[in-house]
Design a protein around this motif. Structure first.
Motif, PDB file in Angstrom:
ATOM      1  N   ALA A 339      94.975  40.449  15.209  1.00  0.00           N
ATOM      2  CA  ALA A 339      93.921  39.967  16.091  1.00  0.00           C
ATOM      3  C   ALA A 339      93.945  38.437  16.160  1.00  0.00           C
ATOM      4  N   SER A 340      93.413  37.934  17.240  1.00  0.00           N
ATOM      5  CA  SER A 340      93.367  36.481  17.410  1.00  0.00           C
ATOM      6  C   SER A 340      92.469  35.864  16.350  1.00  0.00           C
ATOM      7  N   GLU A 341      92.949  34.790  15.759  1.00  0.00           N
ATOM      8  CA  GLU A 341      92.234  34.141  14.673  1.00  0.00           C
ATOM      9  C   GLU A 341      91.422  32.963  15.197  1.00  0.00           C
ATOM     10  N   LEU A 342      90.478  32.531  14.364  1.00  0.00           N
ATOM     11  CA  LEU A 342      89.647  31.388  14.688  1.00  0.00           C
ATOM     12  C   LEU A 342      90.456  30.106  14.573  1.00  0.00           C
ATOM     13  N   ASP A 343      90.233  29.173  15.499  1.00  0.00           N
ATOM     14  CA  ASP A 343      90.896  27.870  15.443  1.00  0.00           C
ATOM     15  C   ASP A 343      90.125  27.011  14.445  1.00  0.00           C
ATOM     16  N   TYR A 344      90.672  26.909  13.229  1.00  0.00           N
ATOM     17  CA  TYR A 344      89.950  26.208  12.167  1.00  0.00           C
ATOM     18  C   TYR A 344      89.881  24.709  12.416  1.00  0.00           C
ATOM     19  N   THR A 345      90.781  24.161  13.200  1.00  0.00           N
ATOM     20  CA  THR A 345      90.756  22.723  13.440  1.00  0.00           C
ATOM     21  C   THR A 345      89.553  22.291  14.279  1.00  0.00           C
ATOM     22  N   LYS A 346      88.892  23.229  14.956  1.00  0.00           N
ATOM     23  CA  LYS A 346      87.724  22.899  15.770  1.00  0.00           C
ATOM     24  C   LYS A 346      86.431  22.900  14.960  1.00  0.00           C
ATOM     25  N   ILE A 347      86.472  23.385  13.730  1.00  0.00           N
ATOM     26  CA  ILE A 347      85.245  23.457  12.924  1.00  0.00           C
ATOM     27  C   ILE A 347      84.683  22.072  12.640  1.00  0.00           C
ATOM     28  N   PRO A 348      85.476  21.063  12.198  1.00  0.00           N
ATOM     29  CA  PRO A 348      84.871  19.749  11.954  1.00  0.00           C
ATOM     30  C   PRO A 348      84.252  19.121  13.197  1.00  0.00           C
ATOM     31  N   SER A 349      84.884  19.264  14.352  1.00  0.00           N
ATOM     32  CA  SER A 349      84.310  18.699  15.575  1.00  0.00           C
ATOM     33  C   SER A 349      83.018  19.400  15.945  1.00  0.00           C
ATOM     34  N   THR A 350      82.982  20.725  15.799  1.00  0.00           N
ATOM     35  CA  THR A 350      81.737  21.460  16.077  1.00  0.00           C
ATOM     36  C   THR A 350      80.634  21.055  15.116  1.00  0.00           C
ATOM     37  N   LEU A 351      80.985  20.894  13.851  1.00  0.00           N
ATOM     38  CA  LEU A 351      80.001  20.459  12.866  1.00  0.00           C
ATOM     39  C   LEU A 351      79.531  19.041  13.159  1.00  0.00           C
ATOM     40  N   ASP A 352      80.438  18.170  13.580  1.00  0.00           N
ATOM     41  CA  ASP A 352      80.066  16.796  13.903  1.00  0.00           C
ATOM     42  C   ASP A 352      79.077  16.739  15.061  1.00  0.00           C
ATOM     43  N   ALA A 353      79.331  17.539  16.094  1.00  0.00           N
ATOM     44  CA  ALA A 353      78.412  17.561  17.233  1.00  0.00           C
ATOM     45  C   ALA A 353      77.055  18.155  16.853  1.00  0.00           C
ATOM     46  N   LYS A 354      77.047  19.138  15.977  1.00  0.00           N
ATOM     47  CA  LYS A 354      75.789  19.741  15.557  1.00  0.00           C
ATOM     48  C   LYS A 354      74.973  18.795  14.688  1.00  0.00           C
ATOM     49  N   LEU A 355      75.629  18.037  13.832  1.00  0.00           N
ATOM     50  CA  LEU A 355      74.918  17.106  12.961  1.00  0.00           C
ATOM     51  C   LEU A 355      74.378  15.910  13.731  1.00  0.00           C
ATOM     52  N   LEU A 356      74.980  15.615  14.879  1.00  0.00           N
ATOM     53  CA  LEU A 356      74.519  14.483  15.674  1.00  0.00           C
ATOM     54  C   LEU A 356      73.113  14.711  16.216  1.00  0.00           C
ATOM     55  N   THR A 357      72.774  15.948  16.506  1.00  0.00           N
ATOM     56  CA  THR A 357      71.459  16.274  17.061  1.00  0.00           C
ATOM     57  C   THR A 357      70.501  16.848  16.031  1.00  0.00           C
ATOM     58  N   ALA A 358      71.001  17.261  14.879  1.00  0.00           N
ATOM     59  CA  ALA A 358      70.129  17.869  13.878  1.00  0.00           C
ATOM     60  C   ALA A 358      69.374  16.799  13.119  1.00  0.00           C
ATOM     61  N   GLU A 359      68.187  17.165  12.638  1.00  0.00           N
ATOM     62  CA  GLU A 359      67.367  16.247  11.852  1.00  0.00           C
ATOM     63  C   GLU A 359      67.998  16.069  10.463  1.00  0.00           C
ATOM     64  N   GLY A 360      68.192  14.839  10.060  1.00  0.00           N
ATOM     65  CA  GLY A 360      68.809  14.564   8.768  1.00  0.00           C
ATOM     66  C   GLY A 360      70.317  14.683   8.781  1.00  0.00           C
ATOM     67  N   GLY A 361      70.934  14.847   9.956  1.00  0.00           N
ATOM     68  CA  GLY A 361      72.382  14.989  10.008  1.00  0.00           C
ATOM     69  C   GLY A 361      73.135  13.706   9.744  1.00  0.00           C
ATOM     70  N   ALA A 362      72.446  12.572   9.793  1.00  0.00           N
ATOM     71  CA  ALA A 362      73.118  11.300   9.552  1.00  0.00           C
ATOM     72  C   ALA A 362      73.575  11.143   8.112  1.00  0.00           C
ATOM     73  N   ALA A 363      73.009  11.934   7.193  1.00  0.00           N
ATOM     74  CA  ALA A 363      73.394  11.827   5.780  1.00  0.00           C
ATOM     75  C   ALA A 363      74.672  12.588   5.469  1.00  0.00           C
ATOM     76  N   ILE A 364      75.129  13.457   6.375  1.00  0.00           N
ATOM     77  CA  ILE A 364      76.315  14.280   6.127  1.00  0.00           C
ATOM     78  C   ILE A 364      77.510  13.638   6.810  1.00  0.00           C
TER      79      ILE A 364
END
Length: 506
Positions: A339-364
Motif C-alpha cells: 500500500a502507498s506509504e505516508l510521505d514522512y518528509t512532509k511531517i515537519p512542514s505540517t507541524l511547522d505550519a500547525k505550530l505557527l497558528t497554535a497557542e504557545g507554538g512559538a516555544a517548539i
C-alpha cells in the motif's frame, strides 16, 4: 533503545538573555545542541544489520551509515540534536525582506525541515538468508553452525549467492533442501581450504628461495621438494620419527650438516652468513606442520573463520525449470502489493505550519538529527574470549559500511530480491525551549513546565498520527489535561469522542 544524555545548563552570561534550561521529562528541551545515545546489541548466535540515514521523498530511505552486529556485538552511536528557529521566529525574521528573499528563505527552510526526518532501518539476516537460499521459513532457526558458516562465506570471502542457493525442485522436503545447501557450503569450504594450502605452499617456496640455508629446518618438518603437500598426519609422523632419535645420532647429524655447510662456504671463499635465531625460523613450516587441527585453527584465525568446514558431501540437484522458478518468485510481495506509504518528509512542514497558528507554538522548535563522529563498539570474538571495546572513527565506520553494503548486495541479489524481514523506525525531533531557568519559570512566571511539555507533546502527536487529541490520551489523564494542559485541544465533544478509541489508532 534511545538514551538521552543530559548535561548541566549553561552558565548565565554577563548580559541578557538568560540561560536556556534543559528539562529532564522531555526528549530534547534545550534550544542549543543536545545528544542522544543510540544503542544496539546482538545476542549470541543472532545477527542483524543496522542502517542509519534520513527519509527521502516518495518513501525512499537515504542511507548514510551501516554496520553488521552479531554474536554479542554492541554499539553506542551518538546522535547530535540541533534546534532550528521556531515558526514564529522565522516568520518575524523574514518579515522585512523582499518577496524574492522571502521565497528563497522559505524554500531553504523547507529543505531543512525535509532533511530533519531521521530513519533507523534494522534488517534481520537469518530470514533473508532463508529467502535467498530458497529455504522454507524458519529452516535455519536451529541450524546455528550452518548459519554462521553462511555468514562467514558472504562476509569474509564474498562468495556469490548462486553457488549456495538451492536449485532443486520446489516440492522437495525441508530436510532435502537443507542437505543440498549444506553440501554446497561444504564444497565451497573445500575450495577455500585448497586455495589456502596453495598460498601457503607458494609462500614456503618463496621463503626457501630467498633464504636457502633454511632448507635444513624445512626438511626437519617434512617439507621437501618431493613432499611439500604432505598431510598433517605425515608431517606429525616425520616430526615424531626425528624425536625418536638418540641424542648421539641427533648431535652427529647436526655436526655433519654444519661441517658440510662450512666446507661449502670455505670452498667458495665467501664470508659466513648471519646466524638466524630460532624465532626467525621458517614460519611457513610451522604453519604447515603439525596436526591438521592446528592448521585449521591457524587458518580460521587468519581469515576470521569461526567454524571448521562441514563434512557433508555436496549432493547434485536438478536445476529448477521455468515454472518452478516462477513459483518461487511468487512467494515474495511485489511493489504493487504494498500500500502507498505516508510521505514522512512532509511531517515537519505540517507541524511547522500547525505550530505557527497554535497557542504557545512559538516555544517548539524543529530539530535536526545528525550522527556523531565517534562510535563505541564492544565485541567478543569467541564464546570464552574477553569482550573488547574499540572506538570507531570515520575510517573504521567506512569499513563497516562497506562490509554491510557487500553483504546487503549478496542477500538481495543486487536489488532483485526484496528484503524479507526488516523494520523501519522514523524519528522526528522537536525542542521545547523555555525563556528562563527552571526556578524562574516556576516562581517568577508562575508556570507549570510539565503542563507546557504535555501540551507540546500533544501538538506533535496529533500532527504525526493525524488524529484528534482525545484519541491519544488515556481515560485517567484526559480530564486533567483538558482542564490544565491543553484546554483548547480537548473540548467537551473531543474528550467524549476520544474515550475508548485508543485502540482505533492507525
Amino acid at each position: 533503545y534511545l538514551a538521552h544524555q543530559f548535561g548541566d545548563p549553561p552558565s548565565p552570561p554577563p548580559s541578557p538573555p538568560p540561560p536556556n534550561w534543559r528539562s529532564p521529562p522531555a526528549p530534547c528541551t534545550s534550544s542549543g545542541a543536545s545528544v542522544l545515545m543510540l544503542g544496539a546489541r546482538a545476542r549470541q548466535f543472532s545477527s542483524f544489520m543496522l542502517l542509519l540515514g534520513r527519509m527521502g521523498p516518495a518513501g525512499t530511505f537515504e542511507l548514510k551509515h551501516a554496520l553488521i552486529l552479531q554474536n554479542k556485538d554492541a554499539v553506542d552511536i551518538p546522535l547530535m540534536l540541533e534546534a532550528l528557529p521556531s515558526a514564529t521566529e522565522f516568520r518575524d525574521a523574514i518579515s522585512s525582506l523582499s518577496p524574492e528573499q522571502q521565497r528563497f528563505a522559505k524554500a531553504y527552510r523547507a529543505m531543512q525541515l525535509e532533511g530533519s526526518v531521521f530513519g533507523i532501518l534494522v534488517i534481520q539476516l537469518k530470514p533473508q538468508l532463508e529467502a535467498l537460499l530458497k529455504l522454507p521459513h524458519d529452516a535455519l532457526t536451529k541450524e546455528i553452525a550452518l548459519t554462521q558458516q553462511l555468514l562467514d562465506l558472504f562476509i569474509q570471502y564474498q562468495i556469490p549467492s548462486d553457488l549456495l542457493t538451492y536449485a532443486g525442485p520446489a516440492a522437495a522436503s525441508p530436510e532435502e533442501k537443507l542437505e543440498a545447501v549444506r553440501g554446497h557450503v561444504a564444497a565451497i569450504y573445500k575450495m577455500v581450504e585448497a586455495a589456502k594450502e596453495g598460498e601457503l605452499h607458494a609462500a614456503r617456496q618463496q621463503a626457501m628461495m630467498e633464504q636457502p640455508f633454511h632448507q635444513e629446518y624445512a626438511e626437519s618438518f617434512g617439507d621437501t621438494s618431493a613432499g611439500c603437500f604432505l598431510s598433517g598426519e605425515a608431517r606429525f609422523a616425520a616430526m615424531s620419527a626425528d624425536s625418536d632419535e638418540t641424542p648421539l645420532r641427533r648431535n652427529a647429524r647436526s655436526l655433519q650438516r654444519r661441517c658440510s655447510a662450512s666446507a661449502g662456504l670455505l670452498s667458495a671463499c665467501s664470508a659466513p652468513p648471519p646466524r638466524h635465531s630460532a624465532v626467525q625460523m621458517p614460519v611457513a613450516a610451522c604453519a604447515a606442520g603439525g596436526m591438521e587441527g592446528s592448521s585449521n585453527i591457524l587458518m580460521g584465525g587468519g581469515f576470521g573463520a569461526s567454524f571448521p568446514a562441514p563434512t557433508a558431501k555436496a549432493t547434485p540437484a536438478p536445476i529448477a525449470g521455468p515454472a518452478e522458478a516462477k513459483a518461487n518468485d511468487d512467494d515474495f510481495d511485489t511493489a504493487d502489493d504494498v500500500a502507498s506509504e505516508l510521505d514522512y518528509t512532509k511531517i515537519p512542514s505540517t507541524l511547522d505550519a500547525k505550530l505557527l497558528t497554535a497557542e504557545g507554538g512559538a516555544a517548539i522548535r524543529p530539530t535536526t538529527i545528525k550522527v556523531g563522529e565517534t562510535w563505541t563498539k564492544r565485541s567478543q570474538k569467541a564464546l570464552l574470549g574477553k569482550p573488547k571495546e574499540e572506538a570507531l572513527h570515520t575510517e573504521e565506520q567506512q569499513r563497516e559500511k562497506q562490509a554491510a553494503f557487500d553483504l546487503l548486495d549478496a542477500l538481495s541479489c543486487s536489488g532483485a530480491l526484496p528484503i524479507a524481514c526488516c523494520s523501519l523506525h522514523v524519528v522526528v525531533a522537536a525542542t521545547h525551549a523555555f525563556d528562563q531557568s527552571l526556578l524562574d519559570t516556576v516562581i517568577q512566571q508562575n508556570v507549570n513546565p510539565i503542563e507546557k511539555l504535555e501540551r507540546s507533546s500533544l501538538l506533535v502527536a496529533t500532527t504525526i498520527h493525524d488524529a484528534p487529541a482525545g484519541r491519544l490520551l488515556r481515560d485517567e489523564v484526559r480530564e486533567r489535561v483538558a482542564r490544565f494542559a491543553a484546554p483548547e485541544l480537548l473540548g467537551g465533544d473531543a474528550a467524549a469522542a476520544g474515550e475508548g478509541a485508543v485502540a482505533d489508532l492507525p
